[in-house]
Design an enzyme around this catalytic site. Sequence first.
Site, PDB file in Angstrom:
ATOM      1  N   ALA A  17      12.997 -14.112   1.060  1.00  0.00           N
ATOM      2  CA  ALA A  17      11.698 -13.428   1.159  1.00  0.00           C
ATOM      3  C   ALA A  17      11.854 -11.932   0.887  1.00  0.00           C
ATOM      4  O   ALA A  17      11.071 -11.342   0.136  1.00  0.00           O
ATOM      5  CB  ALA A  17      11.090 -13.666   2.537  1.00  0.00           C
ATOM      6  N   ILE A  46      19.206 -17.240   6.538  1.00  0.00           N
ATOM      7  CA  ILE A  46      19.144 -18.632   6.994  1.00  0.00           C
ATOM      8  C   ILE A  46      20.011 -19.550   6.119  1.00  0.00           C
ATOM      9  O   ILE A  46      20.508 -20.575   6.580  1.00  0.00           O
ATOM     10  CB  ILE A  46      17.681 -19.118   7.075  1.00  0.00           C
ATOM     11  CG1 ILE A  46      17.612 -20.451   7.802  1.00  0.00           C
ATOM     12  CG2 ILE A  46      17.049 -19.244   5.704  1.00  0.00           C
ATOM     13  CD1 ILE A  46      16.404 -20.675   8.614  1.00  0.00           C
ATOM     14  N   LYS A  79      14.238 -29.238 -11.959  1.00  0.00           N
ATOM     15  CA  LYS A  79      13.615 -30.210 -11.043  1.00  0.00           C
ATOM     16  C   LYS A  79      12.301 -30.683 -11.653  1.00  0.00           C
ATOM     17  O   LYS A  79      11.430 -29.864 -11.958  1.00  0.00           O
ATOM     18  CB  LYS A  79      13.374 -29.535  -9.686  1.00  0.00           C
ATOM     19  CG  LYS A  79      12.634 -30.408  -8.685  1.00  0.00           C
ATOM     20  CD  LYS A  79      12.450 -29.710  -7.352  1.00  0.00           C
ATOM     21  CE  LYS A  79      11.498 -30.477  -6.473  1.00  0.00           C
ATOM     22  NZ  LYS A  79      11.116 -29.727  -5.265  1.00  0.00           N
ATOM     23  N   THR A 345       7.632 -26.095  -0.153  1.00  0.00           N
ATOM     24  CA  THR A 345       6.511 -25.156  -0.233  1.00  0.00           C
ATOM     25  C   THR A 345       6.835 -23.746   0.275  1.00  0.00           C
ATOM     26  O   THR A 345       6.058 -22.817   0.041  1.00  0.00           O
ATOM     27  CB  THR A 345       5.303 -25.695   0.560  1.00  0.00           C
ATOM     28  OG1 THR A 345       5.781 -26.252   1.792  1.00  0.00           O
ATOM     29  CG2 THR A 345       4.574 -26.768  -0.208  1.00  0.00           C
TER      30      THR A 345
HETATM   31  C1  LIG Z   1      16.128 -26.521   7.123  1.00  0.00           C
HETATM   32  C2  LIG Z   1      15.373 -25.721   6.113  1.00  0.00           C
HETATM   33  C3  LIG Z   1      15.353 -26.133   4.779  1.00  0.00           C
HETATM   34  C4  LIG Z   1      14.617 -25.398   3.837  1.00  0.00           C
HETATM   35  N1  LIG Z   1      14.528 -25.844   2.554  1.00  0.00           N
HETATM   36  C5  LIG Z   1      13.681 -25.218   1.692  1.00  0.00           C
HETATM   37  C6  LIG Z   1      13.499 -25.677   0.365  1.00  0.00           C
HETATM   38  O1  LIG Z   1      14.133 -26.627  -0.081  1.00  0.00           O
HETATM   39  N2  LIG Z   1      12.616 -25.029  -0.417  1.00  0.00           N
HETATM   40  C7  LIG Z   1      11.900 -23.948   0.019  1.00  0.00           C
HETATM   41  O2  LIG Z   1      11.063 -23.421  -0.709  1.00  0.00           O
HETATM   42  N3  LIG Z   1      12.131 -23.445   1.248  1.00  0.00           N
HETATM   43  C8  LIG Z   1      12.971 -24.054   2.088  1.00  0.00           C
HETATM   44  N4  LIG Z   1      13.168 -23.546   3.339  1.00  0.00           N
HETATM   45  C9  LIG Z   1      12.583 -22.256   3.680  1.00  0.00           C
HETATM   46  C10 LIG Z   1      13.468 -21.139   3.102  1.00  0.00           C
HETATM   47  O3  LIG Z   1      14.778 -21.279   3.606  1.00  0.00           O
HETATM   48  C11 LIG Z   1      12.909 -19.776   3.470  1.00  0.00           C
HETATM   49  O4  LIG Z   1      11.550 -19.719   3.142  1.00  0.00           O
HETATM   50  C12 LIG Z   1      13.619 -18.696   2.707  1.00  0.00           C
HETATM   51  O5  LIG Z   1      15.006 -18.815   2.825  1.00  0.00           O
HETATM   52  C13 LIG Z   1      13.190 -17.333   3.187  1.00  0.00           C
HETATM   53  O6  LIG Z   1      13.787 -16.974   4.396  1.00  0.00           O
HETATM   54  P1  LIG Z   1      13.539 -15.486   4.921  1.00  0.00           P
HETATM   55  O7  LIG Z   1      13.979 -14.540   3.865  1.00  0.00           O
HETATM   56  O8  LIG Z   1      12.128 -15.410   5.387  1.00  0.00           O
HETATM   57  O9  LIG Z   1      14.468 -15.394   6.208  1.00  0.00           O
HETATM   58  P2  LIG Z   1      16.066 -15.247   6.365  1.00  0.00           P
HETATM   59  O10 LIG Z   1      16.813 -15.890   5.275  1.00  0.00           O
HETATM   60  O11 LIG Z   1      16.353 -15.686   7.768  1.00  0.00           O
HETATM   61  O12 LIG Z   1      16.324 -13.681   6.258  1.00  0.00           O
HETATM   62  C14 LIG Z   1      16.074 -12.798   7.337  1.00  0.00           C
HETATM   63  C15 LIG Z   1      16.661 -11.445   7.009  1.00  0.00           C
HETATM   64  O13 LIG Z   1      16.301 -10.523   8.031  1.00  0.00           O
HETATM   65  C16 LIG Z   1      17.437  -9.798   8.424  1.00  0.00           C
HETATM   66  N5  LIG Z   1      17.281  -9.359   9.819  1.00  0.00           N
HETATM   67  C17 LIG Z   1      16.807 -10.066  10.874  1.00  0.00           C
HETATM   68  N6  LIG Z   1      16.861  -9.301  12.001  1.00  0.00           N
HETATM   69  C18 LIG Z   1      17.361  -8.096  11.631  1.00  0.00           C
HETATM   70  C19 LIG Z   1      17.683  -6.909  12.320  1.00  0.00           C
HETATM   71  N7  LIG Z   1      17.514  -6.776  13.658  1.00  0.00           N
HETATM   72  N8  LIG Z   1      18.193  -5.871  11.629  1.00  0.00           N
HETATM   73  C20 LIG Z   1      18.387  -5.958  10.281  1.00  0.00           C
HETATM   74  N9  LIG Z   1      18.118  -7.067   9.569  1.00  0.00           N
HETATM   75  C21 LIG Z   1      17.614  -8.124  10.239  1.00  0.00           C
HETATM   76  C22 LIG Z   1      18.591 -10.780   8.238  1.00  0.00           C
HETATM   77  O14 LIG Z   1      19.811 -10.136   8.147  1.00  0.00           O
HETATM   78  C23 LIG Z   1      18.178 -11.438   6.916  1.00  0.00           C
HETATM   79  O15 LIG Z   1      18.595 -10.623   5.844  1.00  0.00           O
HETATM   80  C24 LIG Z   1      13.934 -24.233   4.259  1.00  0.00           C
HETATM   81  C25 LIG Z   1      14.012 -23.805   5.583  1.00  0.00           C
HETATM   82  C26 LIG Z   1      14.704 -24.547   6.511  1.00  0.00           C
HETATM   83  C27 LIG Z   1      14.746 -24.075   7.933  1.00  0.00           C
END
Ligand SMILES: Cc1cc2nc3c(=O)[nH]c(=O)nc-3n(C[C@H](O)[C@H](O)[C@H](O)COP(=O)(O)OP(=O)(O)OC[C@H]3O[C@@H](n4cnc5c(N)ncnc54)[C@H](O)[C@@H]3O)c2cc1C
Length: 502
Positions: A17, A46, A79, A345
């Site tokens: 994200a 994650i 895909k 999604t």
């Molecule tokens: C089991 C599972 C399977 C999935 N499979 C799919 C899929 O096949 N297709 C799909 O579209 N989506 C999928 N998703 C969703 C997808 O993984 C997420 O939408 C995507 O990875 C985005 O994650 P994010 O960037 O929001 O969060 P994260 O990857 O968790 O990133 C969070 C960031 O915030 C930072 N952060 C947090 N707290 C602090 C702090 N205090 N100080 C500094 N930095 C901080 C972390 O270091 C990290 O860089 C899946 C999710 C799950 C749980």
Amino acid sequence: MEQSKLKKIVVVGGGTAGWMTASALSKTLKGQYDITLVESDQIGTIGVGEATIPMIELFNRMLELDEDEFMRQTQATFKLGIEFVNWGRIGDRYIHGFGPIGQDTWTVDFYHYWLKQYLDGKAPELDHFLINNVAAMGNKFMRAQRDMPNSPLGQIVHAYQFDASLYARFLRNFSEARGVKRVEGKIAQVRQREDGHISALVLEDGRKVEGELFIDCSGFRGLLIEETLKTGYEDWSHWLPCDTAIAVPCASAPALTPFTRATAHAAGWQWRIPLQHRIGNGHVFSSKFMSEDEATSILMNNLDGEALAEPRTVRFRTGKRKQAWNKNVVSIGLSCGFIEPLESTSIHLIQMGIAHLLEYFPAAGFQAADIRQYNRIMSDEYQWARDFVILHYKATERNDTPFWNYCRTMEVPELLQHKLDLFRSNGRTFREGMELFTKNNWVQVMHGQRVRPQSYNPLVDLISEQEIKGYLDEVSTVIRNCADHMPLHADFIAATCAAKKM
Ligand SMILES: Cc1cc2nc3c(=O)[nH]c(=O)nc-3n(C[C@H](O)[C@H](O)[C@H](O)COP(=O)(O)OP(=O)(O)OC[C@H]3O[C@@H](n4cnc5c(N)ncnc54)[C@H](O)[C@@H]3O)c2cc1C
């Protein structure tokens, strides 16, 4: 309401994200804003999220990425859809493919001509009428031939399966080359102004990052949107009871399949996402109905190759933030909400969060009406995706476990129930507003999971049975011939976008 000109944007988080947001903003805002991204190596990301839907091609095109280069850098595969196994009944198998079904006439959707024949036991399965599905079944792939719009070869629609950490790294390079400043460090404190707006982040080592617009991409915790602003969360786990995933990569299998597989188990389902260098696997299940040990053992016994790491547990709560945008914080990604990955999604919802943010961008200050509208549309986006995913659990005949009994008999949101009732009566379905999933998507999943209409659109009867049969035969023959001429997915990748061997 505040009317000063925005200058400083801070993105919190460097997962998919965070880097998608930073790259889109750095590309579209053309160096007019100061953009900083803060991420913590200690916390990490994650590390899942590898399957996508076709809209991501638009995102990559907006960034003007070279598709072959993107594929190489992220170990990606193409895909064409998702294969669902054991969903309607144990032993059932269908593909939910992207792209059109058959060849539409101007009056009635193709599907209804097929349905009439199918209800009479005279038509083969729906899969035979989508180029994506026929190609997927043969492990074939090629890009849509843009100069052949009327041929099935011009109607191939694709998405990608990629390594999420490599995609984030790829977008990080892209963003830094366009001026995004990356700050590594753990945020220990969030400072607010008197009106509650965030003013600065303080890192563990005392460094301060100030900003005017904060984009919260901090993952499930929602560091700004929830932990600081206490925005609140709408819980949807009564409709989508899975709350845990165990993920593990394994060695590749011989055939490189151009689709994701979702296999239903006793209390959830397992994903299989083939990449160039490995296969991503995970078991999504409800901890109310199955223990973690049992879920892990089911996963480890259903891998195509040797496990390449220890299995990892991720817990989640399905739902969404009550407001995606609160004060000067816009939450994008897991911090905004989560719908389990059955229809891939989540990355799409990140993309929509960014697109709508650009639409309502607060260049001249924060306007209450803009924020309200952003929250309305994001709420719709999440609910549309949610209802489509719930359909997979509700539309089942499975009664072999308490989990499936719960899902089959649960009450579902009103709009979804209406869609089910409408389809059951006459095979009609519709797309609500700007809903992501189209009629073709709804029809494939409803049919694939044994929702059977009592009848079809009566206008179909204006054409003789003979003509309908000829029409269906012609469409399926042309599709089969086209798929026969497509290269194997593995060969297409080898010829165009193979990553260096790791
Ligand atoms: C089991 C599972 C399977 C999935 N499979 C799919 C899929 O096949 N297709 C799909 O579209 N989506 C999928 N998703 C969703 C997808 O993984 C997420 O939408 C995507 O990875 C985005 O994650 P994010 O960037 O929001 O969060 P994260 O990857 O968790 O990133 C969070 C960031 O915030 C930072 N952060 C947090 N707290 C602090 C702090 N205090 N100080 C500094 N930095 C901080 C972390 O270091 C990290 O860089 C899946 C999710 C799950 C749980």
